[in-house]
Design a protein around this motif. Structure first.
Motif, mmCIF file in Angstrom:
data_model
loop_
_atom_site.group_PDB
_atom_site.id
_atom_site.type_symbol
_atom_site.label_atom_id
_atom_site.label_comp_id
_atom_site.label_asym_id
_atom_site.label_seq_id
_atom_site.Cartn_x
_atom_site.Cartn_y
_atom_site.Cartn_z
ATOM 1 N N VAL A 154 0.690 -1.210 -0.180
ATOM 2 C CA VAL A 154 0.308 0.044 -0.148
ATOM 3 C C VAL A 154 0.881 1.376 -0.372
ATOM 4 C CG1 VAL A 154 -1.715 0.697 1.828
ATOM 5 C CG2 VAL A 154 -1.948 -1.065 0.599
ATOM 6 N N PHE A 155 1.918 0.821 0.342
ATOM 7 C CA PHE A 155 2.685 2.848 0.842
ATOM 8 C C PHE A 155 3.553 2.309 -0.582
ATOM 9 C CE2 PHE A 155 3.605 1.362 5.654
ATOM 10 C CZ PHE A 155 2.072 2.137 6.182
ATOM 11 N N ASN B 41 0.950 4.103 -2.481
ATOM 12 C CA ASN B 41 0.807 5.714 -2.761
ATOM 13 C C ASN B 41 2.283 6.591 -2.691
ATOM 14 O OD1 ASN B 41 -0.869 4.645 -0.361
ATOM 15 N ND2 ASN B 41 -0.118 4.799 1.450
ATOM 16 N N ILE C 144 0.885 6.853 -6.750
ATOM 17 C CA ILE C 144 0.303 7.380 -7.095
ATOM 18 C C ILE C 144 1.503 8.983 -7.529
ATOM 19 C CG2 ILE C 144 -1.210 8.868 -6.551
ATOM 20 C CD1 ILE C 144 -2.643 5.954 -5.341
ATOM 21 N N LYS C 145 2.274 9.347 -6.291
ATOM 22 C CA LYS C 145 2.164 10.589 -6.083
ATOM 23 C C LYS C 145 3.005 11.049 -7.203
ATOM 24 C CE LYS C 145 0.697 11.661 -1.586
ATOM 25 N NZ LYS C 145 0.709 11.219 -0.487
ATOM 26 N N PRO D 178 -3.064 12.681 -9.256
ATOM 27 C CA PRO D 178 -3.856 13.461 -8.885
ATOM 28 C C PRO D 178 -3.724 14.615 -7.775
ATOM 29 C CG PRO D 178 -3.949 12.149 -7.118
ATOM 30 C CD PRO D 178 -2.169 12.188 -8.502
ATOM 31 N N LEU E 180 -3.679 16.727 -5.134
ATOM 32 C CA LEU E 180 -3.566 16.119 -3.451
ATOM 33 C C LEU E 180 -4.624 17.413 -2.043
ATOM 34 C CD1 LEU E 180 -0.818 13.983 -4.759
ATOM 35 C CD2 LEU E 180 -3.300 13.124 -3.551
ATOM 36 N N ALA F 63 -1.399 17.333 1.110
ATOM 37 C CA ALA F 63 -1.217 16.365 0.871
ATOM 38 C C ALA F 63 1.000 16.766 -0.006
ATOM 39 C CB ALA F 63 -1.564 15.121 0.714
ATOM 40 N N GLU G 187 7.162 11.642 3.560
ATOM 41 C CA GLU G 187 6.022 9.939 4.187
ATOM 42 C C GLU G 187 5.762 8.804 3.959
ATOM 43 O OE1 GLU G 187 2.575 11.249 2.006
ATOM 44 O OE2 GLU G 187 2.014 12.797 3.502
ATOM 45 N N CYS H 117 6.012 6.216 7.689
ATOM 46 C CA CYS H 117 4.503 4.719 7.611
ATOM 47 C C CYS H 117 5.363 3.847 8.177
ATOM 48 C CB CYS H 117 4.281 4.374 6.425
ATOM 49 S SG CYS H 117 2.352 6.287 5.977
ATOM 50 N N LEU I 263 -7.882 15.188 3.125
ATOM 51 C CA LEU I 263 -6.647 15.719 2.356
ATOM 52 C C LEU I 263 -6.203 14.352 1.397
ATOM 53 C CD1 LEU I 263 -5.278 16.338 6.634
ATOM 54 C CD2 LEU I 263 -5.530 17.621 4.420
ATOM 55 N N GLY I 264 -6.003 13.449 1.900
ATOM 56 C CA GLY I 264 -5.200 12.454 0.747
ATOM 57 C C GLY I 264 -3.850 12.087 1.126
ATOM 58 N N SER I 265 -3.042 12.551 2.036
ATOM 59 C CA SER I 265 -1.583 11.903 2.665
ATOM 60 C C SER I 265 -1.493 10.912 3.306
ATOM 61 C CB SER I 265 -1.594 13.609 3.411
ATOM 62 O OG SER I 265 -0.610 13.425 3.936
ATOM 63 N N ALA I 266 -0.685 10.335 3.345
ATOM 64 C CA ALA I 266 -0.596 8.746 4.217
ATOM 65 C C ALA I 266 -0.106 9.775 5.015
ATOM 66 C CB ALA I 266 0.598 7.947 2.802
ATOM 67 N N ASN J 239 -7.328 8.927 -5.921
ATOM 68 C CA ASN J 239 -6.280 8.686 -5.851
ATOM 69 C C ASN J 239 -5.956 8.514 -3.818
ATOM 70 O OD1 ASN J 239 -5.385 7.063 -7.561
ATOM 71 N ND2 ASN J 239 -5.104 8.995 -8.635
ATOM 72 N N ARG J 240 -6.790 9.587 -3.407
ATOM 73 C CA ARG J 240 -6.613 10.015 -2.378
ATOM 74 C C ARG J 240 -7.791 9.733 -1.628
ATOM 75 N NH1 ARG J 240 -8.954 16.060 -2.251
ATOM 76 N NH2 ARG J 240 -10.283 15.134 -3.333
ATOM 77 N N TYR K 199 -7.671 6.020 -1.773
ATOM 78 C CA TYR K 199 -7.065 5.257 -1.304
ATOM 79 C C TYR K 199 -5.892 5.301 -0.906
ATOM 80 C CZ TYR K 199 -3.807 1.340 -2.914
ATOM 81 O OH TYR K 199 -2.778 0.375 -2.841
ATOM 82 N N VAL K 200 -5.595 6.597 -0.838
ATOM 83 C CA VAL K 200 -4.073 6.449 -0.213
ATOM 84 C C VAL K 200 -4.995 6.654 1.268
ATOM 85 C CG1 VAL K 200 -2.382 8.462 0.741
ATOM 86 C CG2 VAL K 200 -2.783 8.122 -1.751
ATOM 87 N N SER L 237 -6.053 3.631 2.809
ATOM 88 C CA SER L 237 -5.567 2.102 2.733
ATOM 89 C C SER L 237 -4.446 1.890 3.632
ATOM 90 C CB SER L 237 -4.550 1.056 1.274
ATOM 91 O OG SER L 237 -5.574 1.697 0.584
ATOM 92 N N THR L 238 -4.339 3.232 3.528
ATOM 93 C CA THR L 238 -2.720 3.495 5.232
ATOM 94 C C THR L 238 -3.235 3.617 6.687
ATOM 95 O OG1 THR L 238 -1.928 5.198 3.367
ATOM 96 C CG2 THR L 238 -0.777 4.961 5.275
ATOM 97 N N VAL M 105 -4.090 -0.344 7.228
ATOM 98 C CA VAL M 105 -3.149 -1.398 7.165
ATOM 99 C C VAL M 105 -2.463 -0.893 8.447
ATOM 100 C CG1 VAL M 105 -1.268 -2.176 6.345
ATOM 101 C CG2 VAL M 105 -2.970 -1.797 4.990
ATOM 102 N N PHE N 30 -11.808 -2.854 2.424
ATOM 103 C CA PHE N 30 -9.902 -2.329 1.639
ATOM 104 C C PHE N 30 -9.744 -3.251 0.712
ATOM 105 C CE2 PHE N 30 -5.617 -4.411 2.145
ATOM 106 C CZ PHE N 30 -4.687 -3.577 2.198
ATOM 107 N N GLN O 68 -8.498 -2.122 -3.419
ATOM 108 C CA GLN O 68 -7.420 -2.326 -4.032
ATOM 109 C C GLN O 68 -8.000 -2.221 -5.425
ATOM 110 O OE1 GLN O 68 -4.652 -2.266 -2.431
ATOM 111 N NE2 GLN O 68 -6.062 -1.728 -0.284
ATOM 112 N N PHE P 176 -6.114 1.474 -11.855
ATOM 113 C CA PHE P 176 -4.530 2.187 -13.224
ATOM 114 C C PHE P 176 -4.632 1.703 -14.129
ATOM 115 C CE2 PHE P 176 -0.858 -0.682 -13.177
ATOM 116 C CZ PHE P 176 0.131 0.070 -13.322
#
Lengths: 115, 722
Positions: free
Chosen positions: A69-70, A73, A76-77, A85, A87, A90, A98, A102, B179-182, B224-225, B227-228, B231-232, B235, B264, B268, B275
């Motif tokens: 998953v990481f 991520n 994606i970025k 996308p 963001l 972020a 990040e 993580c 935010l979509g930030s991990a 995608n946000r 997803y990020v 999922s993060t 998990v 989850f 995926q 994708f």
């Protein structure tokens, strides 16, 4: 869906992928494949042999999934600009930072869980 | 208007004001929770916190390792309890950390005080977290208003610390999607871990967030946000939650967690489909995947639901199948007045809030709508879950207040907010701490002035007289409501939620307060006058208090993990004296404690709980205990001479009314049941050891076997009864 069209789609997909993806992303992708394989091996072990050290299995499998998953991520970025996308906030944090954060968190948990 | 105040530019003034207001809200949130401490003293009032207190003490004294491996042989005698593995350790660890930190700084505080003041302090954090969530959903002013609401809403005050823990993850959870930030997702996972460690309500969050994600997917809003963040979060959060021994492997086994797992997996697959679509723009994949995936999700949902959670769906389920759950008053369906009592005008603004969320359907608003609908449902099912509803109410109502502004059209949203935000905060500060309120008022008046420019610039298009009137009407209305809200909250908090259950207060006719301290009197008697290893039998409600205050071994306590054992205690109390005596001796019981309110009119006593004991006992021992036998021929629950023979023979009845008529006289009444007393109550196998000042707690000693092998009845016949 007929078999031939499915095969076509797959081959088209593979061709497009090889042509269009930058080297950096291919590297990440191979890492993701590695994660999937690691996870699958553990899962197979679990199915064939048994779940005995269940916490160890969960930790190992979970860490494989989490790494996947990481990496996703990160991917994606790091996509080429036109596909990236929006963001928001972020984007201010570097994707790799990040990723590292993580992972630190994850392996702290996983190491604790392995027992 | 752009002049400088205190040498600060407009934007700086604004942030200064926000910080000041937020600080004040925190002060008020703390203050309004201190009524009981001020009125009585700094003691732990409710049942459950006594356990937290005791475990915290153990943690501080013995260190983390031995806490983790603590086997408590003084609870659930003779079974014992693995405390380390059956506890949500978050609260204890937090208080122990605070305690140690303070002692490191050479501030000698008592553990008890840490425990008592932890909840108020956390409520301040709640307010701050609420502010951030409000900010995420709308903007900073909305956040302030929400924080002001939550700081004083009685629905939240009634459940101290837990609520604060529940708020942080939910706020992050919402922030997440925007935010979509991990990084933020990882932080959310950390908060989630903390919440899991603090109480079982995390199940609500772990179902709500996936539901939100699923709803977004179903609406075709995959990004995608999403997803990020999800999922993060999933998990990390799941792996972290499994570190708590009590949770253990549940996230992979029980169906409560399957929705999250399913979502989850779904995410995926959807992400992969997306994708793939970027490479091959064809829809074949999606069609194929969706079919497979939806079936996966349904399978994941269709598992078995465990009892406690299942009772959430069907209000009648618990009552029929698990009497122990239904017997807890917190688990009863919420009566309607309670909603208004706890939430005041927040309750009827809720639908409007949902409406406005729908009008502008962003991802965050989807979350709000889902949250409110589910919280409303669950709050209706169980009283205790009303607290899940409270935060969402506050957000939606903030939206209302705003929206009311924009409905009047003349008032730009910003202004209503600013104006509404200030009185809320200001009014609290005035009502709570007169001194401080004055000082702040001068500061606060700056904000309307400051936010004026923005409104005045916009309505320049249509600044007619009529519109100005409309604006005034709307504003006056909402000001009035906000004032009423504060008034109501202060009143409810001080009157309804600050009366402790350990110490009771009553007012004599001349208005002076009379403290009824029977519980502590009795517990202290036990501590002082019984052997340290004495076993005390009581109904489970008093287990934690007995362990905490009297420091004696109990048979059952508020943990209620073993229904059979509780049923055994219920059977002992419900059966006749001889059976009870035999069972009690078999369980090594030395003392029996009953709570009796007939003297004072304390309605929460054991006779009123007796029916539940009977039902629980009947669930396990249907041959020995029969509920109907305890009613009179006309089906009444009577305790006097007309009571059914089974009732009169039962241990609970005897221990409660033994010698009671000697105090109340022959014509005496039971003040709770308002029925005449039974005239003749004899107890032979048990010996009255202690009765507290107001007869609220009665303790009986289980007699030893007679030296000459006679039954105690014969001894009593021979010696004579008092």
């Amino acid at each position: 869906m007929s078999g031939s069209s499915a095969a076509e789609i797959v081959s088209k997909l593979a061709a497009d992928y090889i042509d269009e993806t930058p080297q950096k992303l291919k590297l990440i992708d191979s890492y993701m494949v590695f994660c999937v394989v690691t996870g699958l091996v553990q899962f197979l072990y679990c199915v064939l042999v048994g779940t005995f050290p269940y916490n160890a299995f969960l930790a190992g499998f979970g860490s494989a999934v989490a790494c996947f998953v990481f990496a996703a991520n990160l991917r994606i970025k790091n996509q080429p600009k036109e596909r990236r996308p929006v963001l928001g906030l972020a984007s201010r944090v570097p994707a790799f930072a990040e990723f590292v954060f993580c992972h630190i968190l994850l392996h702290f948990v996983v190491a604790n869980f392995l027992g | 208007m752009a002049r400088k105040v205190l040498g600060l530019a407009a934007a700086e003034q604004l942030s200064l004001l926000r910080i000041a207001i937020l600080g004040l809200i925190s002060v008020v949130a703390i203050g309004s929770r201190l009524y009981s401490v001020i009125r009585f003293e700094s003691i732990i009032h409710e049942f459950d916190p006594w356990f937290n207190f005791r475990t915290t003490k153990y943690l501080v004294n013995n260190g983390f390792d031995s806490f983790w491996n603590w086997f408590d042989e003084t609870a659930w005698y003779p079974l014992g309890r693995v405390v380390g593995g059956t506890v949500y350790p978050g609260i204890m660890v937090t208080s122990a950390t605070i305690y140690n930190a303070l002692h490191f700084l050479n501030i000698p505080v008592d553990i008890r005080n840490v425990c008592v003041f932890l909840a108020p302090v956390f409520s301040a954090f709640t307010a701050i977290a609420t502010y951030h969530m409000g900010k995420e959903v709308k903007n900073a002013t909305a956040g302030l208003l929400a924080a002001a609401f939550i700081g004083v809403a009685p629905g939240y005050i009634s459940r101290g610390l837990r609520s604060s823990c529940s708020c942080s993850p939910s706020s992050c959870g919402c922030g997440r999607c925007g935010l979509g930030s991990a990084l933020y997702a990882a932080l959310t996972a950390v908060f989630y871990f903390y919440m899991v460690s603090a109480w079982g309500g995390y199940v609500f969050i772990i179902n709500l967030i996936p539901l939100h994600v699923f709803a977004l997917l179903a609406m075709g809003r995959y990004s995608n946000r999403l997803y990020v963040s999800y999922s993060t979060f999933y998990v990390l959060g799941t792996l972290a939650s499994m570190q708590i021994p009590f949770v253990g492997f549940q996230p992979t086994r029980t169906s409560e967690h399957m929705a999250a797992l399913g979502t989850f997996g779904l995410l995926q697959l959807v992400a992969f489909a997306h994708f793939a679509r970027t490479l091959v723009p064809q829809h074949h994949f999606q069609v194929l995947l969706r079919g497979a995936v939806v079936s996966l999700f349904v399978v994941g949902l269709g598992g078995l639901w465990t009892g406690r959670f299942y009772s959430l769906w069907d209000t009648g389920y618990a009552k029929i199948h698990i009497p122990i759950i239904a017997s807890v008053s917190e688990h009863q369906p919420t009566p309607w007045p309670n909603f208004f009592f706890d939430l005041n005008f927040l309750i009827w603004l809720l639908p409007a809030g949902i409406f406005f969320s729908f009008r502008e359907l962003t991802d965050n608003h989807v979350f709000l709508i889902l949250y409110s609908i589910f919280a409303a449902y669950f709050a209706g099912v169980m009283v205790r879950l009303i607290l899940t509803l409270t935060p969402i109410r506050t957000y939606l109502n903030v939206k209302d207040v705003e929206a009311a502004g924009s409905e009047a059209e003349a008032v730009p949203v910003a202004k209503t907010e600013a104006v509404a935000g200030v009185p809320a905060a200001e009014q609290i500060s005035v009502s709570k701490s007169g001194k401080k309120g004055k000082g702040k008022k001068s500061e606060k008046t700056e904000e309307p002035a400051k936010s004026e420019p923005a409104p005045s610039s916009k309505p320049a298009t249509a600044p007619g007289d009529e519109r100005w009137n409309e604006e005034l009407v709307v504003m006056a209305n909402f000001l009035y409501l906000l004032f009423m809200f504060q008034w109501h909250c202060s009143w409810v908090t001080s009157n309804a939620y600050s009366s402790p259950s350990v110490v009771l207060a009553s007012r004599s006719p001349d208005g002076s307060q009379h403290i009824i301290d029977d519980f502590r009197e009795a517990y202290y008697w036990l501590r002082q006058n019984t052997k340290p290893d004495a076993k005390v039998l009581s109904w489970w409600d008093y287990g934690y208090q007995l362990a905490g205050m009297a420091d004696r071994t109990t048979l059952v306590d508020n943990n209620t993990w073993n229904n059979t054992h509780i049923a055994t205690v219920g059977k002992i109390l419900a059966s006749d004296e001889d059976t009870a005596y035999e069972l009690a001796r078999r369980h090594d019981v030395d003392y029996v404690l009953v709570v009796f309110g007939g003297m004072l009119g304390y309605s929460g006593d054991d006779i009123n709980k007796f029916l539940w004991m009977i039902r629980i006992a009947q669930g396990v021992y249907p041959d020995d205990v029969e509920e109907n036998a305890f009613f009179t021929g006309r089906g009444q629950y009577s305790i006097g001479d007309d009571a059914s023979p089974t009732m009169k023979r039962s241990l609970m009845h005897k221990l409660s009314y033994y010698r009671f008529s000697s105090v109340m006289g022959g014509q005496g009444m039971d003040r709770v049941r308002r029925q005449p007393l039974p005239t003749e109550v004899t107890v032979d196998n048990f010996e009255e050891a202690f009765t507290s000042e107001n007869w609220m707690v009665r303790i009986y000693k289980v007699k030893d076997l007679d030296n000459l092998g006679r039954s105690h009845h014969k001894v009593a016949d021979f010696v004579g009864r008092p």
